[in-house]
Design a protein around this motif. Structure first.
Motif, PDB file in Angstrom:
ATOM      1  N   VAL A 185       9.486  10.113  -5.309  1.00  0.00           N
ATOM      2  CA  VAL A 185       8.781   8.874  -4.961  1.00  0.00           C
ATOM      3  C   VAL A 185       9.258   7.730  -5.828  1.00  0.00           C
ATOM      4  O   VAL A 185       9.500   6.612  -5.350  1.00  0.00           O
ATOM      5  CB  VAL A 185       7.257   9.066  -5.108  1.00  0.00           C
ATOM      6  N   VAL A 186       9.433   7.999  -7.130  1.00  0.00           N
ATOM      7  CA  VAL A 186       9.901   6.956  -8.057  1.00  0.00           C
ATOM      8  C   VAL A 186      11.321   6.535  -7.704  1.00  0.00           C
ATOM      9  O   VAL A 186      11.635   5.334  -7.637  1.00  0.00           O
ATOM     10  CB  VAL A 186       9.824   7.446  -9.510  1.00  0.00           C
ATOM     11  N   GLU A 187      12.185   7.506  -7.465  1.00  0.00           N
ATOM     12  CA  GLU A 187      13.582   7.194  -7.155  1.00  0.00           C
ATOM     13  C   GLU A 187      13.691   6.400  -5.852  1.00  0.00           C
ATOM     14  O   GLU A 187      14.500   5.473  -5.750  1.00  0.00           O
ATOM     15  CB  GLU A 187      14.391   8.487  -7.060  1.00  0.00           C
ATOM     16  N   GLN A 188      12.896   6.760  -4.864  1.00  0.00           N
ATOM     17  CA  GLN A 188      12.930   6.049  -3.590  1.00  0.00           C
ATOM     18  C   GLN A 188      12.459   4.610  -3.774  1.00  0.00           C
ATOM     19  O   GLN A 188      13.029   3.670  -3.196  1.00  0.00           O
ATOM     20  CB  GLN A 188      12.061   6.763  -2.560  1.00  0.00           C
ATOM     21  N   ALA A 189      11.425   4.417  -4.585  1.00  0.00           N
ATOM     22  CA  ALA A 189      10.909   3.069  -4.824  1.00  0.00           C
ATOM     23  C   ALA A 189      11.940   2.216  -5.547  1.00  0.00           C
ATOM     24  O   ALA A 189      12.171   1.050  -5.194  1.00  0.00           O
ATOM     25  CB  ALA A 189       9.613   3.144  -5.630  1.00  0.00           C
TER      26      ALA A 189
ATOM     27  N   ILE B 221       5.025   5.607 -15.411  1.00  0.00           N
ATOM     28  CA  ILE B 221       5.066   5.742 -13.954  1.00  0.00           C
ATOM     29  C   ILE B 221       5.455   7.159 -13.559  1.00  0.00           C
ATOM     30  O   ILE B 221       4.843   7.781 -12.667  1.00  0.00           O
ATOM     31  CB  ILE B 221       6.067   4.735 -13.351  1.00  0.00           C
ATOM     32  N   LYS B 222       6.487   7.690 -14.182  1.00  0.00           N
ATOM     33  CA  LYS B 222       6.997   9.019 -13.817  1.00  0.00           C
ATOM     34  C   LYS B 222       5.986  10.120 -14.082  1.00  0.00           C
ATOM     35  O   LYS B 222       6.061  11.199 -13.469  1.00  0.00           O
ATOM     36  CB  LYS B 222       8.299   9.295 -14.571  1.00  0.00           C
ATOM     37  N   SER B 223       5.056   9.899 -15.006  1.00  0.00           N
ATOM     38  CA  SER B 223       4.044  10.923 -15.261  1.00  0.00           C
ATOM     39  C   SER B 223       3.006  10.982 -14.140  1.00  0.00           C
ATOM     40  O   SER B 223       2.340  11.998 -13.965  1.00  0.00           O
ATOM     41  CB  SER B 223       3.356  10.663 -16.607  1.00  0.00           C
TER      42      SER B 223
ATOM     43  N   THR C  61       8.474  -5.805  -4.301  1.00  0.00           N
ATOM     44  CA  THR C  61       8.342  -4.708  -3.338  1.00  0.00           C
ATOM     45  C   THR C  61       8.189  -3.375  -4.062  1.00  0.00           C
ATOM     46  O   THR C  61       7.343  -2.546  -3.706  1.00  0.00           O
ATOM     47  CB  THR C  61       9.578  -4.656  -2.418  1.00  0.00           C
ATOM     48  N   VAL C  62       9.011  -3.158  -5.091  1.00  0.00           N
ATOM     49  CA  VAL C  62       8.918  -1.926  -5.894  1.00  0.00           C
ATOM     50  C   VAL C  62       7.563  -1.853  -6.568  1.00  0.00           C
ATOM     51  O   VAL C  62       6.908  -0.794  -6.589  1.00  0.00           O
ATOM     52  CB  VAL C  62      10.050  -1.881  -6.936  1.00  0.00           C
ATOM     53  N   ASN C  63       7.143  -2.960  -7.129  1.00  0.00           N
ATOM     54  CA  ASN C  63       5.856  -3.025  -7.812  1.00  0.00           C
ATOM     55  C   ASN C  63       4.724  -2.625  -6.875  1.00  0.00           C
ATOM     56  O   ASN C  63       3.866  -1.804  -7.219  1.00  0.00           O
ATOM     57  CB  ASN C  63       5.637  -4.453  -8.327  1.00  0.00           C
ATOM     58  N   ALA C  64       4.724  -3.173  -5.683  1.00  0.00           N
ATOM     59  CA  ALA C  64       3.683  -2.872  -4.701  1.00  0.00           C
ATOM     60  C   ALA C  64       3.697  -1.401  -4.304  1.00  0.00           C
ATOM     61  O   ALA C  64       2.643  -0.758  -4.193  1.00  0.00           O
ATOM     62  CB  ALA C  64       3.865  -3.752  -3.469  1.00  0.00           C
ATOM     63  N   THR C  65       4.894  -0.856  -4.088  1.00  0.00           N
ATOM     64  CA  THR C  65       5.017   0.546  -3.681  1.00  0.00           C
ATOM     65  C   THR C  65       4.469   1.483  -4.739  1.00  0.00           C
ATOM     66  O   THR C  65       3.699   2.408  -4.441  1.00  0.00           O
ATOM     67  CB  THR C  65       6.488   0.891  -3.403  1.00  0.00           C
ATOM     68  N   LEU C  66       4.843   1.254  -5.986  1.00  0.00           N
ATOM     69  CA  LEU C  66       4.414   2.142  -7.067  1.00  0.00           C
ATOM     70  C   LEU C  66       2.907   2.054  -7.294  1.00  0.00           C
ATOM     71  O   LEU C  66       2.247   3.075  -7.507  1.00  0.00           O
ATOM     72  CB  LEU C  66       5.177   1.802  -8.347  1.00  0.00           C
ATOM     73  N   LYS C  67       2.367   0.863  -7.235  1.00  0.00           N
ATOM     74  CA  LYS C  67       0.918   0.720  -7.397  1.00  0.00           C
ATOM     75  C   LYS C  67       0.168   1.435  -6.277  1.00  0.00           C
ATOM     76  O   LYS C  67      -0.845   2.118  -6.526  1.00  0.00           O
ATOM     77  CB  LYS C  67       0.526  -0.768  -7.420  1.00  0.00           C
ATOM     78  N   ARG C  68       0.654   1.275  -5.055  1.00  0.00           N
ATOM     79  CA  ARG C  68       0.011   1.903  -3.903  1.00  0.00           C
ATOM     80  C   ARG C  68       0.041   3.431  -4.030  1.00  0.00           C
ATOM     81  O   ARG C  68      -0.965   4.109  -3.770  1.00  0.00           O
ATOM     82  CB  ARG C  68       0.703   1.473  -2.616  1.00  0.00           C
TER      83      ARG C  68
ATOM     84  N   ASP D 108       0.786  -8.224  -6.267  1.00  0.00           N
ATOM     85  CA  ASP D 108       2.035  -7.458  -6.256  1.00  0.00           C
ATOM     86  C   ASP D 108       3.193  -8.236  -6.869  1.00  0.00           C
ATOM     87  O   ASP D 108       4.198  -7.645  -7.273  1.00  0.00           O
ATOM     88  CB  ASP D 108       2.391  -7.060  -4.821  1.00  0.00           C
ATOM     89  N   ASN D 109       3.060  -9.553  -6.947  1.00  0.00           N
ATOM     90  CA  ASN D 109       4.148 -10.358  -7.526  1.00  0.00           C
ATOM     91  C   ASN D 109       3.991 -10.534  -9.030  1.00  0.00           C
ATOM     92  O   ASN D 109       4.588 -11.430  -9.621  1.00  0.00           O
ATOM     93  CB  ASN D 109       4.237 -11.723  -6.833  1.00  0.00           C
ATOM     94  N   ASP D 110       3.200  -9.660  -9.653  1.00  0.00           N
ATOM     95  CA  ASP D 110       3.051  -9.677 -11.112  1.00  0.00           C
ATOM     96  C   ASP D 110       3.494  -8.324 -11.670  1.00  0.00           C
ATOM     97  O   ASP D 110       2.681  -7.428 -11.886  1.00  0.00           O
ATOM     98  CB  ASP D 110       1.600  -9.955 -11.496  1.00  0.00           C
ATOM     99  N   PRO D 111       4.807  -8.145 -11.891  1.00  0.00           N
ATOM    100  CA  PRO D 111       5.324  -6.851 -12.341  1.00  0.00           C
ATOM    101  C   PRO D 111       5.437  -6.732 -13.863  1.00  0.00           C
ATOM    102  O   PRO D 111       6.180  -5.883 -14.362  1.00  0.00           O
ATOM    103  CB  PRO D 111       6.714  -6.811 -11.700  1.00  0.00           C
ATOM    104  N   ALA D 112       4.706  -7.555 -14.621  1.00  0.00           N
ATOM    105  CA  ALA D 112       4.871  -7.587 -16.076  1.00  0.00           C
ATOM    106  C   ALA D 112       4.655  -6.212 -16.701  1.00  0.00           C
ATOM    107  O   ALA D 112       5.440  -5.761 -17.544  1.00  0.00           O
ATOM    108  CB  ALA D 112       3.923  -8.619 -16.691  1.00  0.00           C
TER     109      ALA D 112
END
Length: 250
Positions: free
Chosen positions: A106-110, A98-100, A121-128, A83-87
């Motif tokens: 969900v995107v806006e909340q993240a 992501i938005k697709s 944290t954002v990276n982890a949320t979006l991946k999950r 999760d600490n690799d947001p490249a």
């Protein structure tokens, strides 16, 4: 198969993919379609493109072969990375890919979590969220092959190790299949015509003095098809008739 079609990099351009598919006649069971990878990123509907390709593959499992490109591999690597690799996330300009995959809410909340948290944290949320909502699609994507071959042609996203000649299959590493650059040009020793996407054909034509040309690039051993549909709005579709040994572009 008597007729083989090839469609290159779609990059989230669902409408343009649908237009290209109107050129492909799958009603004939001897027809085969190869999609050359890079279905995601850049365009507005990566998730829609993947879903459409999977649906086409499910409807015609013996006639449609979707290959993997480097953008699929990068997307899957991101989903499986720490999760600490947001490249990959940071490279998704405007979060268009992501938005697709996710509802706007969900995107806006993240993204709002950035105010009180971190990019990790954002990276982890979006991946999950993506993994939970699209698990079947992601599992299918992981199974995409890296090449497809016939008696006369080798279809691949980027290229193969041509220095290996007929041993290309044993020697070529995954990264070469999906990321080879610069492209090989001229006669090839692999014994088949190589049909690829990945490399935009514009610069290849420019080297020969044909500026702003996005038609397929053909030389003694290769056919490159990537016309940068995300910019030009047009796909280069190849059609090869094995009975007459003729290649046409649609």
């Amino acid at each position: 198969m008597t007729i083989t079609y090839a469609i290159p990099d779609t990059h989230g351009c669902l409408d343009e993919l649908r237009d290209a598919l109107t050129k492909v006649d799958l009603s004939d069971p001897s027809t085969h379609l190869v999609l050359l990878g890079d279905y995601v990123d850049r365009g507005p509907d990566s998730a829609g493109v993947l879903a459409a390709v999977k649906a086409l593959c499910d409807a015609h499992p013996d006639q449609v072969t979707p290959l993997a490109g480097n953008h699929e591999r990068w997307f899957l690597d991101w989903l499986g990375a720490d999760d600490n690799d947001p490249a990959w996330l940071l490279a998704d300009t405007g979060l268009v890919t992501i938005k697709s995959f996710l509802p706007t809410q969900v995107v806006e909340q993240a993204v709002a979590e950035l105010a009180g948290g971190s990019i990790d944290t954002v990276n982890a949320t979006l991946k999950r969220e993506i993994s939970a909502r699209h698990d079947d699609l992601i599992a299918w994507l992981r199974e995409r092959p890296l090449y497809y071959e016939t008696a006369t042609h080798l279809y691949v996203h980027a290229g193969v190790d041509e220095e290996a000649g007929p041993m290309w299959k044993a020697v070529t590493i995954d990264e070469t299949f999906t990321e080879k650059f610069p492209p090989s040009l001229g006669p090839t020793s692999v014994g088949k015509v190589i049909v690829a996407g990945h490399t935009g054909v514009g610069p290849l034509h420019a080297k020969e003095g044909r500026m702003r040309c996005w038609e397929p690039f053909v030389d003694a051993g290769h056919i490159y098809l990537d016309g940068r549909v995300e910019n030009t709005g047009v796909h280069n579709v190849m059609r090869y008739d094995a009975a007459t040994r003729t290649t046409t572009f649609l």
